[in-house]
Design a protein around this motif. Structure first.
Motif: not given
Ligand code: KG4
Ligand code: ZN
Length: 341
Positions: A117, A143-145, A170, A174, A187, A191, A278, A282, A309-310
């Motif tokens: 990332h 990110s989400g994790g 993230g 969620d 997310g 936003d 991810g 935002n 994002t991934d």
């Molecule tokens: O990096 P990622 O694609 O996957 C992981 O490795 O977790 O991140 C996904 C996370 C999710 O929690 C999603 O809700 C968040 O990124 N996300 C956002 C936005 N776009 C994706 N959070 C806030 N605002 C956004 N525009």
């Protein structure tokens, strides 16, 4: 001049199946297949994710090679996400990589998803060259994790200064979205909603943690109580106020993130500040970081949406630098759901 280094990158750690071709550090293709199956469940269902990866992986790799105009024989190595992530998902990308490398007799390069990332900032594009951060720089990976502030000393020397003790940023977006009965992932929905809301109508405190640590699990409980209280007085409370709630929650998360980031930058005397993961998609976080950067005279690095994002381009670029620095052993090793930086 030496031969061109051509890397096939494979990403399958969560719910996106992705393949990319990176040639001499330049993105030739980056194909991502998302998974709609999870929407109905309000979160990623691991077993469904693995099955979808199996369905997508061959067409996604085919497409990435075709778009890049690269034949399998031309590859110098194949990079794959070894971890961290969902075990079943990682196994699909990992096993595929292993099989392909044995058939082609090409080396395998394992990649840490969290480092990738960050190193996404080094992907060059065909159309125009991108500014890259100078070492040492700070990266806020959200990110989400994961939620981490990382001191990036070199491509493969990274120190986590602080991270979340419970929910990731993230995940907080969620989970709050889920409480508001908004679709997954929450997310991007929050936003959008927040753009119409007043961020000061409802206040959501975020725990103040020591040093560079974060805690977001109290936020969802706080939101839950506010929603319950509001709904007792007016059954349409959430529907009427969803934009304000979204704006308030978003403001609280961003404030917690940027306060710590600013503190870390001051402590370490660093001016190159990057954003990754991810949540860096935002719009308010991007804007707030830009403003904070102006105030502090930082060079800020905000990834284009395709690298937030991934995606496999970030896996490819990380494998590319491993290849250049001969920082790999070429053998496949099974995935690790938990993997340290
Ligand atoms: O990096 P990622 O694609 O996957 C992981 O490795 O977790 O991140 C996904 C996370 C999710 O929690 C999603 O809700 C968040 O990124 N996300 C956002 C936005 N776009 C994706 N959070 C806030 N605002 C956004 N525009
Ligand atoms: Zn990720």
């Amino acid at each position: 001049m030496g031969e061109q280094v051509v890397i096939l990158g494979i990403e399958s750690s969560c719910d996106d199946t992705s393949a990319a071709v990176i040639a001499d550090g330049v993105e030739m293709s980056n194909v991502v297949a998302g998974q709609k199956v999870h929407e109905a469940y309000g979160g990623v269902v691991p077993e469904l994710a693995s099955r979808a990866h199996q369905k997508h992986i061959i067409p996604v790799v085919d497409q990435a090679l075709e778009q890049a105009g690269v034949e399998l024989e031309q590859l110098s190595a194949i990079g794959y996400t070894r971890g961290p992530g969902l075990m079943g998902s990682l196994l699909v990308g990992g096993s595929f990589t292993n099989g392909l490398s044995l058939a082609l007799k090409k080396p395998v390069i394992e990649v840490n998803h969290m480092r990738a990332h960050i190193l996404a900032h080094f992907i060059q594009n065909r159309e125009k060259s991108r500014q890259i951060p100078q070492f040492p720089f700070l990266c806020l990976t959200v990110s989400g994790g994961h939620t981490q502030i990382v001191l990036v000393k070199d491509f493969f020397e990274m120190e986590v200064l602080g991270e979340t003790k419970d929910d990731a940023a993230g995940e907080a977006f969620d989970k709050v979205a889920k409480l508001m009965r908004l679709p997954y992932p929450g997310g991007p929905v929050i936003d959008q909603l927040a753009k119409e809301g007043d961020p000061d109508k409802f206040r959501f405190p975020v725990a103040d943690m020591p040093d560079f640590e974060f805690s977001f699990s109290g936020l969802k409980t706080n939101v839950l109580y506010k929603l319950q209280k509001g709904t007792q007085l007016d059954p349409d409370f959430v529907a009427k106020n969803k934009a304000h709630i979204a704006a308030g929650v978003q403001k609280a998360i961003i404030k917690a993130l940027l306060q710590k980031l600013e503190r870390a930058a001051k402590k370490h005397g660093i001016k190159d500040i990057a954003l990754a993961g991810g949540v860096s998609a935002n719009s308010e976080l991007r804007e707030s970081l830009t403003q904070l950067g102006k105030k502090n005279n930082w060079n800020t690095f905000i990834p284009p949406f395709a690298y937030c994002t991934d995606n496999a381009a970030m896996i490819g670029i990380t494998a590319y630098y491993s290849f250049l620095e001969k920082n790999y052993n070429g053998q496949y090793r099974p995935p690790m759901a938990r993997m340290k930086m």
